[in-house]
Write a protein that holds these residues in place. Structure first.
Motif, PDB file in Angstrom:
ATOM      1  N   VAL A 101       7.393 -14.782 -13.542  1.00 45.12           N
ATOM      2  CA  VAL A 101       7.746 -14.264 -12.224  1.00 45.12           C
ATOM      3  C   VAL A 101       6.862 -13.051 -11.941  1.00 45.12           C
ATOM      4  O   VAL A 101       6.883 -12.070 -12.693  1.00 45.12           O
ATOM      5  N   LEU A 102       6.094 -13.133 -10.858  1.00 43.50           N
ATOM      6  CA  LEU A 102       5.194 -12.051 -10.463  1.00 43.50           C
ATOM      7  C   LEU A 102       5.563 -11.561  -9.077  1.00 43.50           C
ATOM      8  O   LEU A 102       5.861 -12.365  -8.184  1.00 43.50           O
ATOM      9  N   GLY A 103       5.534 -10.256  -8.891  1.00 45.46           N
ATOM     10  CA  GLY A 103       5.800  -9.679  -7.577  1.00 45.46           C
ATOM     11  C   GLY A 103       4.781  -8.604  -7.253  1.00 45.46           C
ATOM     12  O   GLY A 103       4.438  -7.779  -8.105  1.00 45.46           O
ATOM     13  N   ASP A 104       4.270  -8.641  -6.033  1.00 45.62           N
ATOM     14  CA  ASP A 104       3.336  -7.607  -5.592  1.00 45.62           C
ATOM     15  C   ASP A 104       3.468  -7.404  -4.091  1.00 45.62           C
ATOM     16  O   ASP A 104       4.147  -8.168  -3.396  1.00 45.62           O
ATOM     17  N   ALA A 105       2.800  -6.376  -3.609  1.00 43.91           N
ATOM     18  CA  ALA A 105       2.930  -5.984  -2.214  1.00 43.91           C
ATOM     19  C   ALA A 105       2.058  -6.843  -1.302  1.00 43.91           C
ATOM     20  O   ALA A 105       0.960  -7.259  -1.675  1.00 43.91           O
ATOM     21  N   VAL A 106       2.574  -7.083  -0.110  1.00 40.95           N
ATOM     22  CA  VAL A 106       1.823  -7.727   0.965  1.00 40.95           C
ATOM     23  C   VAL A 106       1.758  -6.752   2.133  1.00 40.95           C
ATOM     24  O   VAL A 106       2.797  -6.296   2.627  1.00 40.95           O
ATOM     25  N   ASP A 107       0.557  -6.429   2.567  1.00 37.73           N
ATOM     26  CA  ASP A 107       0.360  -5.476   3.658  1.00 37.73           C
ATOM     27  C   ASP A 107       0.663  -6.151   4.995  1.00 37.73           C
ATOM     28  O   ASP A 107       0.085  -7.181   5.330  1.00 37.73           O
ATOM     29  N   LEU A 108       1.574  -5.573   5.756  1.00 33.98           N
ATOM     30  CA  LEU A 108       1.942  -6.129   7.058  1.00 33.98           C
ATOM     31  C   LEU A 108       1.425  -5.283   8.215  1.00 33.98           C
ATOM     32  O   LEU A 108       1.869  -5.446   9.352  1.00 33.98           O
ATOM     33  N   THR A 109       0.485  -4.391   7.927  1.00 31.91           N
ATOM     34  CA  THR A 109      -0.108  -3.571   8.989  1.00 31.91           C
ATOM     35  C   THR A 109      -1.429  -4.205   9.424  1.00 31.91           C
ATOM     36  O   THR A 109      -2.506  -3.637   9.244  1.00 31.91           O
ATOM     37  N   SER A 110      -1.347  -5.393  10.009  1.00 27.51           N
ATOM     38  CA  SER A 110      -2.540  -6.086  10.478  1.00 27.51           C
ATOM     39  C   SER A 110      -3.078  -5.400  11.727  1.00 27.51           C
ATOM     40  O   SER A 110      -2.470  -4.474  12.284  1.00 27.51           O
ATOM     41  N   ASP A 111      -4.237  -5.880  12.197  1.00 30.42           N
ATOM     42  CA  ASP A 111      -4.846  -5.300  13.387  1.00 30.42           C
ATOM     43  C   ASP A 111      -3.965  -5.454  14.619  1.00 30.42           C
ATOM     44  O   ASP A 111      -4.100  -4.711  15.585  1.00 30.42           O
ATOM     45  N   ARG A 112      -3.035  -6.408  14.588  1.00 32.37           N
ATOM     46  CA  ARG A 112      -2.183  -6.639  15.745  1.00 32.37           C
ATOM     47  C   ARG A 112      -0.866  -5.873  15.674  1.00 32.37           C
ATOM     48  O   ARG A 112      -0.066  -5.924  16.597  1.00 32.37           O
ATOM     49  N   ALA A 113      -0.647  -5.167  14.566  1.00 32.79           N
ATOM     50  CA  ALA A 113       0.556  -4.347  14.443  1.00 32.79           C
ATOM     51  C   ALA A 113       0.443  -3.136  15.363  1.00 32.79           C
ATOM     52  O   ALA A 113      -0.653  -2.611  15.579  1.00 32.79           O
ATOM     53  N   PRO A 114       1.545  -2.672  15.950  1.00 28.70           N
ATOM     54  CA  PRO A 114       1.507  -1.502  16.845  1.00 28.70           C
ATOM     55  C   PRO A 114       0.916  -0.289  16.143  1.00 28.70           C
ATOM     56  O   PRO A 114       1.124  -0.081  14.949  1.00 28.70           O
ATOM     57  N   GLY A 115       0.197   0.528  16.895  1.00 27.28           N
ATOM     58  CA  GLY A 115      -0.462   1.694  16.331  1.00 27.28           C
ATOM     59  C   GLY A 115       0.465   2.890  16.202  1.00 27.28           C
ATOM     60  O   GLY A 115       0.277   3.915  16.864  1.00 27.28           O
ATOM     61  N   THR A 116       1.462   2.781  15.354  1.00 21.55           N
ATOM     62  CA  THR A 116       2.397   3.877  15.120  1.00 21.55           C
ATOM     63  C   THR A 116       1.828   4.855  14.096  1.00 21.55           C
ATOM     64  O   THR A 116       0.874   4.525  13.373  1.00 21.55           O
ATOM     65  N   PRO A 117       2.404   6.059  13.993  1.00 20.64           N
ATOM     66  CA  PRO A 117       1.954   6.967  12.924  1.00 20.64           C
ATOM     67  C   PRO A 117       2.041   6.322  11.543  1.00 20.64           C
ATOM     68  O   PRO A 117       1.180   6.539  10.683  1.00 20.64           O
ATOM     69  N   TYR A 118       3.072   5.516  11.314  1.00 22.43           N
ATOM     70  CA  TYR A 118       3.230   4.818  10.039  1.00 22.43           C
ATOM     71  C   TYR A 118       2.084   3.846   9.793  1.00 22.43           C
ATOM     72  O   TYR A 118       1.477   3.825   8.721  1.00 22.43           O
ATOM     73  N   THR A 119       1.774   3.036  10.794  1.00 23.27           N
ATOM     74  CA  THR A 119       0.730   2.019  10.636  1.00 23.27           C
ATOM     75  C   THR A 119      -0.622   2.655  10.326  1.00 23.27           C
ATOM     76  O   THR A 119      -1.360   2.194   9.457  1.00 23.27           O
ATOM     77  N   VAL A 120      -0.938   3.724  11.047  1.00 22.80           N
ATOM     78  CA  VAL A 120      -2.221   4.403  10.852  1.00 22.80           C
ATOM     79  C   VAL A 120      -2.352   4.903   9.414  1.00 22.80           C
ATOM     80  O   VAL A 120      -3.383   4.708   8.752  1.00 22.80           O
ATOM     81  N   VAL A 121      -1.297   5.523   8.901  1.00 22.85           N
ATOM     82  CA  VAL A 121      -1.359   6.100   7.565  1.00 22.85           C
ATOM     83  C   VAL A 121      -1.320   5.019   6.486  1.00 22.85           C
ATOM     84  O   VAL A 121      -2.005   5.121   5.461  1.00 22.85           O
ATOM     85  N   MET A 122      -0.551   3.948   6.701  1.00 21.76           N
ATOM     86  CA  MET A 122      -0.525   2.873   5.719  1.00 21.76           C
ATOM     87  C   MET A 122      -1.900   2.228   5.572  1.00 21.76           C
ATOM     88  O   MET A 122      -2.339   1.915   4.457  1.00 21.76           O
ATOM     89  N   ARG A 123      -2.591   2.023   6.691  1.00 22.05           N
ATOM     90  CA  ARG A 123      -3.935   1.442   6.602  1.00 22.05           C
ATOM     91  C   ARG A 123      -4.861   2.359   5.803  1.00 22.05           C
ATOM     92  O   ARG A 123      -5.664   1.895   4.985  1.00 22.05           O
ATOM     93  N   ALA A 124      -4.741   3.665   6.032  1.00 19.26           N
ATOM     94  CA  ALA A 124      -5.560   4.614   5.276  1.00 19.26           C
ATOM     95  C   ALA A 124      -5.182   4.607   3.804  1.00 19.26           C
ATOM     96  O   ALA A 124      -6.044   4.731   2.924  1.00 19.26           O
ATOM     97  N   MET A 125      -3.882   4.459   3.519  1.00 20.40           N
ATOM     98  CA  MET A 125      -3.449   4.430   2.124  1.00 20.40           C
ATOM     99  C   MET A 125      -4.045   3.244   1.385  1.00 20.40           C
ATOM    100  O   MET A 125      -4.600   3.391   0.286  1.00 20.40           O
ATOM    101  N   TRP A 126      -3.936   2.046   1.973  1.00 17.97           N
ATOM    102  CA  TRP A 126      -4.468   0.865   1.293  1.00 17.97           C
ATOM    103  C   TRP A 126      -5.969   0.994   1.066  1.00 17.97           C
ATOM    104  O   TRP A 126      -6.486   0.650  -0.006  1.00 17.97           O
ATOM    105  N   GLN A 127      -6.690   1.498   2.068  1.00 16.55           N
ATOM    106  CA  GLN A 127      -8.134   1.646   1.899  1.00 16.55           C
ATOM    107  C   GLN A 127      -8.447   2.714   0.857  1.00 16.55           C
ATOM    108  O   GLN A 127      -9.330   2.527   0.003  1.00 16.55           O
ATOM    109  N   GLY A 128      -7.716   3.827   0.890  1.00 17.29           N
ATOM    110  CA  GLY A 128      -7.967   4.889  -0.076  1.00 17.29           C
ATOM    111  C   GLY A 128      -7.697   4.456  -1.500  1.00 17.29           C
ATOM    112  O   GLY A 128      -8.465   4.776  -2.418  1.00 17.29           O
ATOM    113  N   LEU A 129      -6.608   3.716  -1.711  1.00 12.02           N
ATOM    114  CA  LEU A 129      -6.300   3.244  -3.058  1.00 12.02           C
ATOM    115  C   LEU A 129      -7.306   2.199  -3.527  1.00 12.02           C
ATOM    116  O   LEU A 129      -7.663   2.145  -4.709  1.00 12.02           O
ATOM    117  N   ARG A 130      -7.766   1.376  -2.596  1.00 12.81           N
ATOM    118  CA  ARG A 130      -8.777   0.383  -2.970  1.00 12.81           C
ATOM    119  C   ARG A 130     -10.077   1.059  -3.396  1.00 12.81           C
ATOM    120  O   ARG A 130     -10.723   0.654  -4.365  1.00 12.81           O
TER     121      ARG A 130
END
Length: 271
Positions: A144-173
């Motif tokens: 059994v494996l579990g991992d995160a799926v990013d749901l902040t696609s380009d079509r997701a609303p541009g909320t403060p949360y969405t902006v920072v989550m996109r930066a987080m995923w890129q920064g961690l990558r």
């Protein structure tokens, strides 16, 4: 295992260091958000008395302990690169092993259940590791494996949360090598590792003010702030605004989903 893209440490340790103050509390907030779903799935797959289990990347040991206390499994071997949170909370039936699962000689035995959550997303050589973990499952057992799926696609609303989550995923990558883009390929990879009856499900915990998942993301952003700022996508003000947004009634966003995928080792494999 090799280091991340810029030579940083393994398993995200350069950002999420176990020795940081309150790191166990951050991990436990994630556990409060996801453990009920994980335990329900493990029990539905048969985890119970007589089962010997391997919990990879066990963290503070919440899943391991609940397997013992609630599912009644016979034993759990909890493995992590840093076991300080595991050894602080010993319980009967819980064995602890400090080890690197990417090492070629990692071979702790065979288990009825092998479980890893929020581990492989931080590691390279993912296909090899999935094959290696499948090799630790005894005939009739389950991986059994579990991992995160990013749901902040380009079509997701541009909320403060969405902006920072996109930066987080890129920064961690870019710093520690975290990559969740390949996670939806889990079912195919488990099939390729020789497992059968492969299936998957996804859970998205609600982002509510003061909820465990909201506290988890706020703490995660604080620990990864330097990596996020280095992307140029956000500044300190944007991160602070996202933290306030999480704790407000204005929050209307989707947290990252937990994709859980499982498959069984064929019984005939032992004949």
């Amino acid at each position: 295992m090799t280091a991340g893209p810029r030579g940083h440490g393994r398993y995200g340790e350069d950002v999420f260091r176990p020795g940081q103050p309150h790191e166990d509390e951050r991990i436990d907030c994630g556990a409060l958000a996801y453990d009920d779903i994980t335990l329900a799935r493990l029990r539905s797959l048969g985890a119970g008395p007589g089962w010997r289990c391997l919990d990879v990347g066990a963290g503070t040991g919440t899943v391991s302990r609940r397997l013992l206390d609630e599912a009644g499994v016979t034993s759990v071997l909890a493995v992590d690169r840093d076991v300080r949170f595991l050894t602080e909370r010993p319980v009967p039936g819980l064995d602890v092993l400090e080890a690197d699962i990417t090492a070629p000689d990692f071979a702790p035995g065979r288990f009825r259940l092998v479980h890893a959550r929020f581990v492989l997303m931080h590691l390279p050589e993912r296909e090899r590791l999935i094959t290696a973990l499948a090799g630790l499952v005894e005939p009739g057992g389950v991986l059994v494996l579990g991992d995160a799926v990013d749901l902040t696609s380009d079509r997701a609303p541009g909320t403060p949360y969405t902006v920072v989550m996109r930066a987080m995923w890129q920064g961690l990558r870019e710093t520690i090598g975290t990559d969740v883009s390949w996670v939806p390929s889990y079912p195919r990879l488990l099939r390729g590792a020789g497992l059968v009856r492969v299936a998957a499900e996804m859970h998205v915990p609600p982002l509510l003010p003061g909820s465990p998942i909201s506290r988890f993301w706020a703490d995660t952003w604080e620990r990864s702030r330097a990596a996020m700022l280095a992307t140029g996508l956000v500044d300190d003000a944007a991160v602070d605004a996202a933290v306030r947004y999480l704790d407000s009634d204005e929050c209307a966003a989707l947290s990252a989903g937990l994709l859980t995928v499982w498959g069984r080792k064929p019984e005939e494999a032992h004949r």
